[in-house]
Design a protein around this motif. Structure first.
Motif, PDB file in Angstrom:
ATOM      1  N   ALA A  75       4.768  19.101  -5.809  1.00 41.03           N
ATOM      2  CA  ALA A  75       5.059  17.973  -4.918  1.00 41.03           C
ATOM      3  C   ALA A  75       4.973  18.392  -3.456  1.00 41.03           C
ATOM      4  N   CYS A  76       5.322  19.647  -3.149  1.00 39.17           N
ATOM      5  CA  CYS A  76       5.180  20.146  -1.780  1.00 39.17           C
ATOM      6  C   CYS A  76       3.705  20.247  -1.400  1.00 39.17           C
ATOM      7  N   LEU A  77       2.861  20.604  -2.354  1.00 33.85           N
ATOM      8  CA  LEU A  77       1.421  20.635  -2.093  1.00 33.85           C
ATOM      9  C   LEU A  77       0.903  19.236  -1.767  1.00 33.85           C
ATOM     10  N   TYR A 110       4.873   8.198  -0.763  1.00 35.39           N
ATOM     11  CA  TYR A 110       6.265   8.615  -0.635  1.00 35.39           C
ATOM     12  C   TYR A 110       6.596   9.561  -1.791  1.00 35.39           C
ATOM     13  N   ILE A 111       7.210  10.700  -1.464  1.00 35.69           N
ATOM     14  CA  ILE A 111       7.411  11.764  -2.447  1.00 35.69           C
ATOM     15  C   ILE A 111       8.895  12.099  -2.539  1.00 35.69           C
ATOM     16  N   ASN A 112       9.408  12.070  -3.735  1.00 31.31           N
ATOM     17  CA  ASN A 112      10.755  12.551  -4.064  1.00 31.31           C
ATOM     18  C   ASN A 112      10.686  13.106  -5.477  1.00 31.31           C
ATOM     19  N   GLN A 154      -1.241   8.986   4.152  1.00 31.91           N
ATOM     20  CA  GLN A 154      -0.100   9.463   4.921  1.00 31.91           C
ATOM     21  C   GLN A 154       1.038   9.770   3.945  1.00 31.91           C
ATOM     22  N   THR A 155       1.588  10.975   4.030  1.00 31.43           N
ATOM     23  CA  THR A 155       2.609  11.421   3.089  1.00 31.43           C
ATOM     24  C   THR A 155       3.971  11.436   3.783  1.00 31.43           C
ATOM     25  N   VAL A 156       4.996  11.098   3.008  1.00 35.04           N
ATOM     26  CA  VAL A 156       6.368  11.057   3.511  1.00 35.04           C
ATOM     27  C   VAL A 156       7.276  11.659   2.443  1.00 35.04           C
ATOM     28  N   ALA A 157       8.054  12.672   2.805  1.00 38.78           N
ATOM     29  CA  ALA A 157       9.041  13.261   1.910  1.00 38.78           C
ATOM     30  C   ALA A 157      10.375  12.577   2.155  1.00 38.78           C
ATOM     31  N   VAL A 158      10.888  11.905   1.135  1.00 40.48           N
ATOM     32  CA  VAL A 158      12.128  11.141   1.281  1.00 40.48           C
ATOM     33  C   VAL A 158      13.293  11.783   0.541  1.00 40.48           C
ATOM     34  N   GLY A 159      13.083  12.853  -0.182  1.00 39.10           N
ATOM     35  CA  GLY A 159      14.171  13.510  -0.888  1.00 39.10           C
ATOM     36  C   GLY A 159      13.884  14.977  -1.067  1.00 39.10           C
ATOM     37  N   ARG A 173       0.824  -1.207   0.000  1.00 40.02           N
ATOM     38  CA  ARG A 173       0.000   0.000   0.000  1.00 40.02           C
ATOM     39  C   ARG A 173       0.867   1.271   0.000  1.00 40.02           C
ATOM     40  N   ILE A 174       1.965   1.209  -0.742  1.00 45.49           N
ATOM     41  CA  ILE A 174       2.877   2.336  -0.875  1.00 45.49           C
ATOM     42  C   ILE A 174       2.842   2.824  -2.314  1.00 45.49           C
ATOM     43  N   VAL A 175       2.614   4.119  -2.484  1.00 41.35           N
ATOM     44  CA  VAL A 175       2.671   4.766  -3.792  1.00 41.35           C
ATOM     45  C   VAL A 175       3.876   5.696  -3.776  1.00 41.35           C
ATOM     46  N   TYR A 176       4.806   5.461  -4.684  1.00 44.76           N
ATOM     47  CA  TYR A 176       6.052   6.223  -4.686  1.00 44.76           C
ATOM     48  C   TYR A 176       6.094   7.146  -5.904  1.00 44.76           C
ATOM     49  N   ILE A 177       6.299   8.441  -5.647  1.00 46.79           N
ATOM     50  CA  ILE A 177       6.471   9.426  -6.715  1.00 46.79           C
ATOM     51  C   ILE A 177       7.946   9.800  -6.714  1.00 46.79           C
ATOM     52  N   GLY A 178       8.688   9.301  -7.676  1.00 46.87           N
ATOM     53  CA  GLY A 178      10.121   9.538  -7.741  1.00 46.87           C
ATOM     54  C   GLY A 178      10.564  10.263  -8.992  1.00 46.87           C
ATOM     55  N   MET A 179       9.634  10.900  -9.701  1.00 41.36           N
ATOM     56  CA  MET A 179       9.949  11.608 -10.940  1.00 41.36           C
ATOM     57  C   MET A 179       9.165  12.909 -10.973  1.00 41.36           C
ATOM     58  N   PRO A 180       9.533  13.826 -11.874  1.00 45.30           N
ATOM     59  CA  PRO A 180       8.689  15.016 -12.060  1.00 45.30           C
ATOM     60  C   PRO A 180       7.282  14.616 -12.497  1.00 45.30           C
ATOM     61  N   LEU A 181       6.345  15.493 -12.251  1.00 46.35           N
ATOM     62  CA  LEU A 181       4.939  15.185 -12.515  1.00 46.35           C
ATOM     63  C   LEU A 181       4.637  15.402 -13.993  1.00 46.35           C
ATOM     64  N   VAL A 182       4.985  14.418 -14.787  1.00 42.86           N
ATOM     65  CA  VAL A 182       4.645  14.393 -16.210  1.00 42.86           C
ATOM     66  C   VAL A 182       3.377  13.561 -16.371  1.00 42.86           C
ATOM     67  N   PRO A 183       2.711  13.607 -17.528  1.00 41.20           N
ATOM     68  CA  PRO A 183       1.444  12.869 -17.681  1.00 41.20           C
ATOM     69  C   PRO A 183       1.545  11.383 -17.368  1.00 41.20           C
TER      70      PRO A 183
END
Length: 325
Positions: free
Chosen positions: A204-206, A158-160, A193-198, A123-133
């Motif tokens: 992404a801050c929003l 998880y946000i980076n 629940q949000t977690v900033a890892v980088g 149940r982890i969603v990881y965003i590790g790239m710029p927000l492209v389509p």
């Protein structure tokens, strides 16, 4: 193998034996004659008594060695397997045997899943790239899937990401990409629940601040930054089109300011004033600004556990509390 055994077996006979072994060669065939007395004096090599194959082979060699010596050279059966009464079962080839050294021996015979699928299972969603389509599509699909699987369990985001820009400031996506993920988060029934890892920059801050109140975390050395949206490259657009784009960017900026003000608890004027230039925040400043609630520091539990209580501090310092005061 049968031919080599025919040549080696007589050499193992005792030289002191009174029996005589004669080899007659002719017309491409070999013959061996052993009398009954010499068959009983055939020396047996050492063997493992727990090995059923060697035990059976030694028994046949002691009783009737001629069955092992006179074997056809063009036999399709593997050597010495025909001495068994029942049909022997050969081992499978290595290509047919599934090894189980590092995985569960009962695992299905299919390739392991990719890393996003393993994280999704937790149940982890990881965003590790710029927000492209493409990233927006995957993140929203994972959020909807996790809600479909269990609408009561929390989702960990998880946000980076550098938002809709790259680290050098070049625009790579429209501001609507971040707003799309934000709207999906607001529509879900699950606690997010949000977690900033980088890094959590811009949109992404929003997303970091939009998590569940009290469940927004940040690593000790992560960075957060808010900034104004940037105008995409206009290229050879006419002046009227550039003006339309500029107005749209201003509208997106006002929307971003309102959302950040709602989730951080700061006034719209304060957020707008800080966003005039890029506003960087470390974990401590981000907590003070209201972007996160807690800093994830692995050693803090031990340090707080080792810290003395206020009464202990007073006792060590020699402070005495009078009754009735």
């Amino acid at each position: 193998m049968a031919t080599s055994l025919q040549m080696m077996w007589p050499s193992s006979l005792s030289p002191s034996s009174s029996s005589s072994t004669a080899f007659k060669r002719g017309s491409g065939k070999s013959f061996c004659s052993i009398n009954s007395r010499s068959a009983a004096t055939v020396p047996m090599p050492p063997l493992n008594p727990r090995d059923p194959f060697l035990k059976k082979l030694a028994s046949v060699a002691a009783s009737s060695p001629e069955s092992l010596l006179s074997r056809p050279s063009d036999s399709d059966t593997p050597p010495f397997l025909d001495v068994f009464d029942d049909s022997p079962k050969l081992m499978a080839t290595p290509a047919q045997v599934e090894r189980s050294v590092s995985y569960n021996e009962h695992r299905p015979r299919k390739p392991p899943p990719d890393l996003p699928s393993l994280l999704l299972h937790g149940r982890i969603v990881y965003i590790g790239m710029p927000l492209v389509p493409a990233v927006t599509e995957l993140v929203i699909a994972e959020l909807l899937y996790l809600q479909y699987m269990d609408p009561k369990q929390p989702i960990y985001l998880y946000i980076n990401s550098t938002g809709t820009t790259r680290d050098d400031g070049e625009t790579v996506g429209m501001e609507s990409e971040g707003f799309a993920i934000y709207d999906a988060m607001m529509q879900l029934k699950n606690e997010i629940q949000t977690v900033a890892v980088g890094a959590a920059i811009g949109q992404a801050c929003l997303l970091l601040a939009a998590g569940k109140k009290g469940r927004r975390f940040m690593m000790p050395h992560a960075k957060a930054m808010i900034q104004q949206p940037r105008v995409p490259s206009s290229g050879l657009m006419p002046a009227s089109d550039v003006l339309i784009r500029a107005k749209e960017v201003v509208t997106n900026r006002d929307t971003l300011v309102k959302l950040l003000s709602r989730h951080t608890g700061n006034s719209i004027e304060n957020v707008a004033d800080l966003m005039r230039r890029p506003f960087y925040m470390d974990s401590t400043r981000a907590k003070e600004f209201g972007v996160i609630d807690k800093i994830l520091w692995r050693g803090q539990e031990k340090i707080m556990a080792d810290a003395a209580s206020p009464d202990e501090w007073d006792r060590i310092a020699g402070v005495k509390v009078l009754d009735g005061m």
